[in-house]
Design a protein around this motif. Structure first.
Motif, PDB file in Angstrom:
ATOM      1  N   ASN A   1       0.712  -1.156   0.224  1.00 29.49           N
ATOM      2  CA  ASN A   1       0.107   0.297  -0.162  1.00 29.49           C
ATOM      3  C   ASN A   1       0.764   1.351  -0.135  1.00 29.49           C
ATOM      4  N   LYS A   2       1.705   1.227   0.216  1.00 30.96           N
ATOM      5  CA  LYS A   2       3.198   2.271   0.018  1.00 30.96           C
ATOM      6  C   LYS A   2       3.015   2.600  -1.283  1.00 30.96           C
ATOM      7  N   PRO A   3       2.813   4.331  -1.303  1.00 32.51           N
ATOM      8  CA  PRO A   3       2.811   4.450  -2.989  1.00 32.51           C
ATOM      9  C   PRO A   3       4.487   4.573  -3.413  1.00 32.51           C
ATOM     10  N   ASN A   4       4.223   4.764  -4.712  1.00 34.97           N
ATOM     11  CA  ASN A   4       6.113   4.704  -5.281  1.00 34.97           C
ATOM     12  C   ASN A   4       6.172   6.067  -5.772  1.00 34.97           C
ATOM     13  N   ASN A   5       7.663   6.459  -5.144  1.00 36.81           N
ATOM     14  CA  ASN A   5       7.320   7.824  -5.639  1.00 36.81           C
ATOM     15  C   ASN A   5       8.702   8.168  -6.831  1.00 36.81           C
ATOM     16  N   LYS A   6       8.755   6.989  -7.122  1.00 36.71           N
ATOM     17  CA  LYS A   6       9.833   6.976  -8.459  1.00 36.71           C
ATOM     18  C   LYS A   6       8.594   7.339  -9.814  1.00 36.71           C
ATOM     19  N   LEU A   7       8.768   8.481 -10.320  1.00 37.37           N
ATOM     20  CA  LEU A   7       7.850   8.217 -11.742  1.00 37.37           C
ATOM     21  C   LEU A   7       8.080   7.630 -12.819  1.00 37.37           C
ATOM     22  N   ILE A   8       7.408   7.393 -13.340  1.00 33.56           N
ATOM     23  CA  ILE A   8       7.331   5.973 -14.561  1.00 33.56           C
ATOM     24  C   ILE A   8       7.373   6.495 -16.025  1.00 33.56           C
ATOM     25  N   ARG A   9       8.811   6.300 -16.337  1.00 37.19           N
ATOM     26  CA  ARG A   9       8.953   6.663 -17.294  1.00 37.19           C
ATOM     27  C   ARG A   9       9.790   5.567 -18.379  1.00 37.19           C
ATOM     28  N   PRO A  10       9.177   5.944 -19.635  1.00 35.13           N
ATOM     29  CA  PRO A  10       9.994   4.495 -20.515  1.00 35.13           C
ATOM     30  C   PRO A  10      11.535   4.801 -20.200  1.00 35.13           C
ATOM     31  N   ARG A  11      11.740   3.460 -20.808  1.00 31.71           N
ATOM     32  CA  ARG A  11      13.625   3.182 -20.330  1.00 31.71           C
ATOM     33  C   ARG A  11      14.027   3.754 -21.810  1.00 31.71           C
ATOM     34  N   HIS A  12      13.710   4.422 -22.467  1.00 32.94           N
ATOM     35  CA  HIS A  12      14.282   4.686 -23.808  1.00 32.94           C
ATOM     36  C   HIS A  12      14.524   6.363 -23.548  1.00 32.94           C
ATOM     37  N   LEU A  13      13.451   7.162 -22.460  1.00 28.85           N
ATOM     38  CA  LEU A  13      13.180   8.525 -21.767  1.00 28.85           C
ATOM     39  C   LEU A  13      14.796   8.400 -21.105  1.00 28.85           C
ATOM     40  N   LYS A  14      14.117   7.662 -20.072  1.00 24.47           N
ATOM     41  CA  LYS A  14      15.207   7.866 -18.855  1.00 24.47           C
ATOM     42  C   LYS A  14      16.660   7.296 -19.077  1.00 24.47           C
ATOM     43  N   LYS A  15      16.950   6.472 -20.323  1.00 21.53           N
ATOM     44  CA  LYS A  15      18.192   6.854 -20.324  1.00 21.53           C
ATOM     45  C   LYS A  15      18.942   8.047 -21.231  1.00 21.53           C
ATOM     46  N   LEU A  16      18.276   9.039 -21.398  1.00 22.94           N
ATOM     47  CA  LEU A  16      18.977   9.681 -22.388  1.00 22.94           C
ATOM     48  C   LEU A  16      18.291  11.178 -21.114  1.00 22.94           C
ATOM     49  N   GLY A  17      17.751  11.171 -20.324  1.00 22.75           N
ATOM     50  CA  GLY A  17      17.573  12.345 -19.394  1.00 22.75           C
ATOM     51  C   GLY A  17      17.066  13.767 -20.462  1.00 22.75           C
ATOM     52  N   ILE A  18      16.725  14.257 -19.442  1.00 18.35           N
ATOM     53  CA  ILE A  18      16.185  15.989 -19.277  1.00 18.35           C
ATOM     54  C   ILE A  18      17.494  16.720 -20.933  1.00 18.35           C
ATOM     55  N   PRO A  19      18.672  16.552 -21.310  1.00 25.07           N
ATOM     56  CA  PRO A  19      18.911  17.002 -21.940  1.00 25.07           C
ATOM     57  C   PRO A  19      18.925  16.081 -23.168  1.00 25.07           C
ATOM     58  N   GLY A  20      18.615  15.082 -23.186  1.00 26.07           N
ATOM     59  CA  GLY A  20      18.768  14.709 -24.617  1.00 26.07           C
ATOM     60  C   GLY A  20      17.650  14.738 -24.942  1.00 26.07           C
ATOM     61  N   MET A  21      16.298  14.634 -23.950  1.00 26.03           N
ATOM     62  CA  MET A  21      15.143  15.257 -23.975  1.00 26.03           C
ATOM     63  C   MET A  21      15.137  16.394 -25.037  1.00 26.03           C
ATOM     64  N   ILE A  22      15.944  17.291 -24.451  1.00 24.54           N
ATOM     65  CA  ILE A  22      15.668  18.272 -24.831  1.00 24.54           C
ATOM     66  C   ILE A  22      16.532  18.267 -26.085  1.00 24.54           C
ATOM     67  N   VAL A  23      17.171  17.947 -26.306  1.00 28.35           N
ATOM     68  CA  VAL A  23      18.240  17.588 -28.241  1.00 28.35           C
ATOM     69  C   VAL A  23      16.913  16.796 -28.840  1.00 28.35           C
ATOM     70  N   ILE A  24      15.878  16.428 -28.383  1.00 25.46           N
ATOM     71  CA  ILE A  24      15.541  15.067 -29.773  1.00 25.46           C
ATOM     72  C   ILE A  24      14.141  16.354 -29.965  1.00 25.46           C
ATOM     73  N   LEU A  25      13.393  17.548 -29.192  1.00 23.93           N
ATOM     74  CA  LEU A  25      12.190  17.713 -29.040  1.00 23.93           C
ATOM     75  C   LEU A  25      13.114  18.988 -29.974  1.00 23.93           C
ATOM     76  N   LEU A  26      14.319  19.955 -29.948  1.00 22.08           N
ATOM     77  CA  LEU A  26      14.710  20.632 -30.898  1.00 22.08           C
ATOM     78  C   LEU A  26      14.652  20.268 -32.660  1.00 22.08           C
ATOM     79  N   LEU A  27      15.658  19.348 -32.559  1.00 30.22           N
ATOM     80  CA  LEU A  27      15.782  18.356 -33.457  1.00 30.22           C
ATOM     81  C   LEU A  27      14.121  17.909 -34.393  1.00 30.22           C
ATOM     82  N   PHE A  28      13.101  17.110 -33.493  1.00 29.90           N
ATOM     83  CA  PHE A  28      11.867  17.329 -34.296  1.00 29.90           C
ATOM     84  C   PHE A  28      11.461  19.211 -34.621  1.00 29.90           C
TER      85      PHE A  28
END
Length: 189
Positions: A5-32
């Motif tokens: 019953n304990k809440p899970n404090n971790k955000l659920i993210r797809p593995r490939h986005l989690k590996k990129l991290g914030i800087p990687g997601m920003i680069v992908i967004l800019l490329l898009f």
């Protein structure tokens, strides 16, 4: 069971986005965004170029004046008869027959419009040719529709309206009504 019953404090993210991290997601967004903007800009230019190619493909030159509503044009490397859509001019007499009233005026006006034009273009409707292998077209002399000019000046009537080749029927009927009201050309008698 207490852990279930304990809440899970971790955000659920797809593995490939989690590996990129914030800087990687920003680069992908800019490329898009960059690819989207690039494609939109060049897609617009391609449309403009294809329109220009289409209109330049429809540039013609006069080979021979036949009568008021038929001209032999040089078109795409060959000569062809073009019948002006939705109009009929009075007939020029052939084989010793007399000209219909205003036939010569219609012929001369068409010749004048075409010979004085810097550029002559043709526009096709749904069906490009008739049973006589003539091209069917709206003819423009420096952007002015010759079909309409002849009707407006009373040198042609609206005739031979055969759907689906009736794109400008309303415009030509309005021009004919104006010619009738002004009692010009064939409507002056």
């Amino acid at each position: 069971m207490a852990n279930e019953n304990k809440p899970n404090n971790k955000l659920i993210r797809p593995r490939h986005l989690k590996k990129l991290g914030i800087p990687g997601m920003i680069v992908i967004l800019l490329l898009f965004i960059g690819v989207t903007v690039y494609n939109d800009n060049f897609a617009g230019n391609d449309d403009e170029n294809s329109s220009a190619e289409t209109s330049s493909d429809n540039v013609v030159t006069v080979d021979q004046h036949i009568d008021g509503d038929t001209t032999r044009f040089n078109y795409q490397g060959d000569t062809h008869n073009f019948r002006y859509l939705i109009i009929n001019t009075p007939e020029i007499g052939r084989d010793g027959d007399e000209d219909d009233p205003y036939a010569q005026e219609a012929f001369e006006r068409t010749q004048e419009l075409l010979d004085n034009a810097q550029e002559i273009t043709v526009e096709f409707d749904e069906e490009k040719t008739d049973q006589y292998d003539r091209y069917l077209a709206y003819v423009y002399a420096d952007g002015e529709m010759v079909n309409e000019t002849l009707v407006r000046e009373g040198l042609a009537t609206v005739d031979y309206v055969h759907p689906p080749n009736d794109k400008y029927e309303d415009i030509l009927r309005d021009a004919e009504e104006e010619a009738k009201q002004n009692q010009v050309g064939v409507w002056s008698e």
